[in-house]
Design a protein around this motif. Structure first.
Motif, PDB file in Angstrom:
ATOM      1  N   GLN A  69       0.959  -1.257  -0.106  1.00 11.41           N
ATOM      2  CA  GLN A  69       0.099   0.140  -0.040  1.00 11.41           C
ATOM      3  C   GLN A  69       0.939   1.392  -0.128  1.00 11.41           C
ATOM      4  O   GLN A  69       1.561   1.587   0.888  1.00 11.41           O
ATOM      5  N   ILE A  70       0.715   1.783  -0.934  1.00  9.03           N
ATOM      6  CA  ILE A  70       1.628   3.226  -1.124  1.00  9.03           C
ATOM      7  C   ILE A  70       0.737   4.404  -1.146  1.00  9.03           C
ATOM      8  O   ILE A  70      -0.223   4.621  -1.712  1.00  9.03           O
ATOM      9  N   THR A  71       0.922   5.315  -0.136  1.00  4.70           N
ATOM     10  CA  THR A  71       0.277   6.645   0.009  1.00  4.70           C
ATOM     11  C   THR A  71       1.340   7.565  -0.452  1.00  4.70           C
ATOM     12  O   THR A  71       2.589   7.828  -0.182  1.00  4.70           O
ATOM     13  N   VAL A  72       0.831   8.673  -1.560  1.00  2.00           N
ATOM     14  CA  VAL A  72       1.416   9.614  -2.324  1.00  2.00           C
ATOM     15  C   VAL A  72       0.673  10.882  -2.214  1.00  2.00           C
ATOM     16  O   VAL A  72      -0.520  10.777  -2.112  1.00  2.00           O
ATOM     17  N   PHE A  73       1.383  11.906  -2.707  1.00  2.00           N
ATOM     18  CA  PHE A  73       0.666  13.178  -2.963  1.00  2.00           C
ATOM     19  C   PHE A  73      -0.417  12.686  -4.122  1.00  2.00           C
ATOM     20  O   PHE A  73      -0.054  12.019  -5.008  1.00  2.00           O
ATOM     21  N   ASN A  74      -1.263  13.514  -4.157  1.00  2.00           N
ATOM     22  CA  ASN A  74      -2.326  13.398  -5.250  1.00  2.00           C
ATOM     23  C   ASN A  74      -1.985  14.110  -6.669  1.00  2.00           C
ATOM     24  O   ASN A  74      -2.820  14.624  -7.073  1.00  2.00           O
ATOM     25  N   THR A  75      -0.688  14.152  -6.957  1.00  2.00           N
ATOM     26  CA  THR A  75      -0.036  14.894  -8.050  1.00  2.00           C
ATOM     27  C   THR A  75       0.478  13.809  -9.212  1.00  2.00           C
ATOM     28  O   THR A  75       0.784  14.249 -10.104  1.00  2.00           O
ATOM     29  N   ILE A  98       9.710 -12.731  -6.413  1.00  2.00           N
ATOM     30  CA  ILE A  98       8.415 -12.805  -6.126  1.00  2.00           C
ATOM     31  C   ILE A  98       7.701 -12.781  -7.663  1.00  2.00           C
ATOM     32  O   ILE A  98       7.932 -11.947  -8.453  1.00  2.00           O
ATOM     33  N   ARG A  99       6.668 -13.791  -7.882  1.00  2.00           N
ATOM     34  CA  ARG A  99       6.251 -13.878  -9.050  1.00  2.00           C
ATOM     35  C   ARG A  99       5.064 -12.716  -9.041  1.00  2.00           C
ATOM     36  O   ARG A  99       4.725 -12.243  -8.199  1.00  2.00           O
ATOM     37  N   PRO A 100       4.968 -12.225 -10.533  1.00  3.88           N
ATOM     38  CA  PRO A 100       4.147 -10.987 -10.465  1.00  3.88           C
ATOM     39  C   PRO A 100       2.489 -11.520  -9.902  1.00  3.88           C
ATOM     40  O   PRO A 100       2.009 -10.417  -9.682  1.00  3.88           O
ATOM     41  N   GLU A 101       2.360 -12.436 -10.103  1.00  2.00           N
ATOM     42  CA  GLU A 101       0.869 -13.024  -9.683  1.00  2.00           C
ATOM     43  C   GLU A 101       0.760 -12.587  -8.104  1.00  2.00           C
ATOM     44  O   GLU A 101      -0.281 -12.513  -7.741  1.00  2.00           O
ATOM     45  N   ASP A 102       1.720 -12.479  -7.352  1.00  2.00           N
ATOM     46  CA  ASP A 102       1.900 -12.386  -5.992  1.00  2.00           C
ATOM     47  C   ASP A 102       2.242 -10.909  -5.618  1.00  2.00           C
ATOM     48  O   ASP A 102       2.388 -10.710  -4.414  1.00  2.00           O
ATOM     49  N   VAL A 103       2.294  -9.948  -6.518  1.00  2.00           N
ATOM     50  CA  VAL A 103       2.370  -8.529  -6.199  1.00  2.00           C
ATOM     51  C   VAL A 103       1.081  -7.785  -6.461  1.00  2.00           C
ATOM     52  O   VAL A 103       0.710  -7.629  -7.629  1.00  2.00           O
ATOM     53  N   PHE A 104       0.579  -7.379  -5.110  1.00  2.00           N
ATOM     54  CA  PHE A 104      -0.576  -6.646  -5.145  1.00  2.00           C
ATOM     55  C   PHE A 104      -0.538  -5.374  -4.523  1.00  2.00           C
ATOM     56  O   PHE A 104       0.025  -5.175  -3.438  1.00  2.00           O
ATOM     57  N   VAL A 105      -0.744  -4.372  -5.356  1.00  2.01           N
ATOM     58  CA  VAL A 105      -0.270  -3.010  -5.158  1.00  2.01           C
ATOM     59  C   VAL A 105      -1.540  -2.058  -4.952  1.00  2.01           C
ATOM     60  O   VAL A 105      -2.371  -2.041  -5.843  1.00  2.01           O
ATOM     61  N   THR A 106      -1.737  -1.039  -3.962  1.00  8.69           N
ATOM     62  CA  THR A 106      -2.766  -0.291  -4.216  1.00  8.69           C
ATOM     63  C   THR A 106      -1.937   1.172  -3.889  1.00  8.69           C
ATOM     64  O   THR A 106      -1.159   1.271  -3.058  1.00  8.69           O
ATOM     65  N   VAL A 107      -2.505   2.125  -4.644  1.00  5.29           N
ATOM     66  CA  VAL A 107      -2.091   3.552  -4.293  1.00  5.29           C
ATOM     67  C   VAL A 107      -3.144   4.506  -3.773  1.00  5.29           C
ATOM     68  O   VAL A 107      -3.988   4.458  -4.209  1.00  5.29           O
ATOM     69  N   LEU A 108      -2.801   5.130  -2.638  1.00  5.56           N
ATOM     70  CA  LEU A 108      -3.747   5.855  -1.952  1.00  5.56           C
ATOM     71  C   LEU A 108      -3.276   7.396  -2.141  1.00  5.56           C
ATOM     72  O   LEU A 108      -1.955   7.460  -2.011  1.00  5.56           O
ATOM     73  N   GLU A 109      -4.169   8.215  -2.698  1.00  4.49           N
ATOM     74  CA  GLU A 109      -3.409   9.394  -2.757  1.00  4.49           C
ATOM     75  C   GLU A 109      -4.136  10.576  -1.635  1.00  4.49           C
ATOM     76  O   GLU A 109      -5.115  10.404  -1.108  1.00  4.49           O
ATOM     77  N   ALA A 110      -3.289  11.248  -1.306  1.00  2.32           N
ATOM     78  CA  ALA A 110      -3.596  12.526  -0.173  1.00  2.32           C
ATOM     79  C   ALA A 110      -3.099  13.647  -0.640  1.00  2.32           C
ATOM     80  O   ALA A 110      -2.040  13.976  -1.319  1.00  2.32           O
ATOM     81  N   ALA A 111      -3.755  14.729  -0.249  1.00  2.00           N
ATOM     82  CA  ALA A 111      -3.373  15.995  -0.729  1.00  2.00           C
ATOM     83  C   ALA A 111      -2.244  16.506   0.125  1.00  2.00           C
ATOM     84  O   ALA A 111      -1.954  16.106   1.110  1.00  2.00           O
ATOM     85  N   LYS A 112      -1.263  17.219  -0.566  1.00  2.00           N
ATOM     86  CA  LYS A 112      -0.046  17.538   0.012  1.00  2.00           C
ATOM     87  C   LYS A 112      -0.262  18.467   1.607  1.00  2.00           C
ATOM     88  O   LYS A 112       0.515  18.353   2.395  1.00  2.00           O
ATOM     89  N   GLU A 113      -1.259  19.292   1.636  1.00  2.00           N
ATOM     90  CA  GLU A 113      -1.646  19.619   3.005  1.00  2.00           C
ATOM     91  C   GLU A 113      -1.952  18.844   4.033  1.00  2.00           C
ATOM     92  O   GLU A 113      -1.942  18.959   5.315  1.00  2.00           O
TER      93      GLU A 113
END
Length: 125
Positions: A69-75, A98-113
């Motif tokens: 789970q990756i939290t990043v700026f919403n840019t 790690i096999r590609p089938e076993d890589v589960f990624v989510t990106v969560l966006e948060a405003a810079k403030e």
């Protein structure tokens, strides 16, 4: 300024976990051009009884599944996120294997403030 939370089943050696950290950092540098030494990551290990997954979306996952789970700026653009997903799967495949089938990624966006990275300040607002 990504913040990563990585979850996997317990029992992997330290070198395996370090390879995950290193591969993810490299993917962030390659796909999102994050600054050098921007390494804010945690790994949480779970007993098999507390770690669930299925074959949803036609993907045959294994006990080596890693949730990222990756939290990043919403840019970030959709293209940047797609490049990130590809690069993560590629690098985790190389090391620690790690096999590609076993890589589960989510990106969560948060405003810079919404970020304070120390000293009680809103450095990006």
């Amino acid at each position: 300024m990504p913040l990563l939370h990585i979850s996997l089943q317990a029992g992997k050696p330290s070198a395996y976990r370090q390879a995950i950290f290193d591969s993810l950092y490299r993917a962030l540098r390659d796909a999102l051009d994050v600054p050098e030494d921007d390494r804010f990551m945690t790994i949480t290990e779970h007993d098999p009884a507390n770690f669930r997954y299925g074959k949803a979306f036609g993907i045959d996952r294994s006990d080596d599944l890693v949730y990222i789970q990756i939290t990043v700026f919403n840019t970030r653009t959709a293209q940047q996120k797609k490049a990130l997903f590809r690069r993560i799967a590629e690098l985790l495949g190389e090391n620690p294997g790690i096999r590609p089938e076993d890589v589960f990624v989510t990106v969560l966006e948060a405003a810079k403030e919404n970020w304070s990275v120390g000293h009680g300040l809103a450095q990006f607002a």
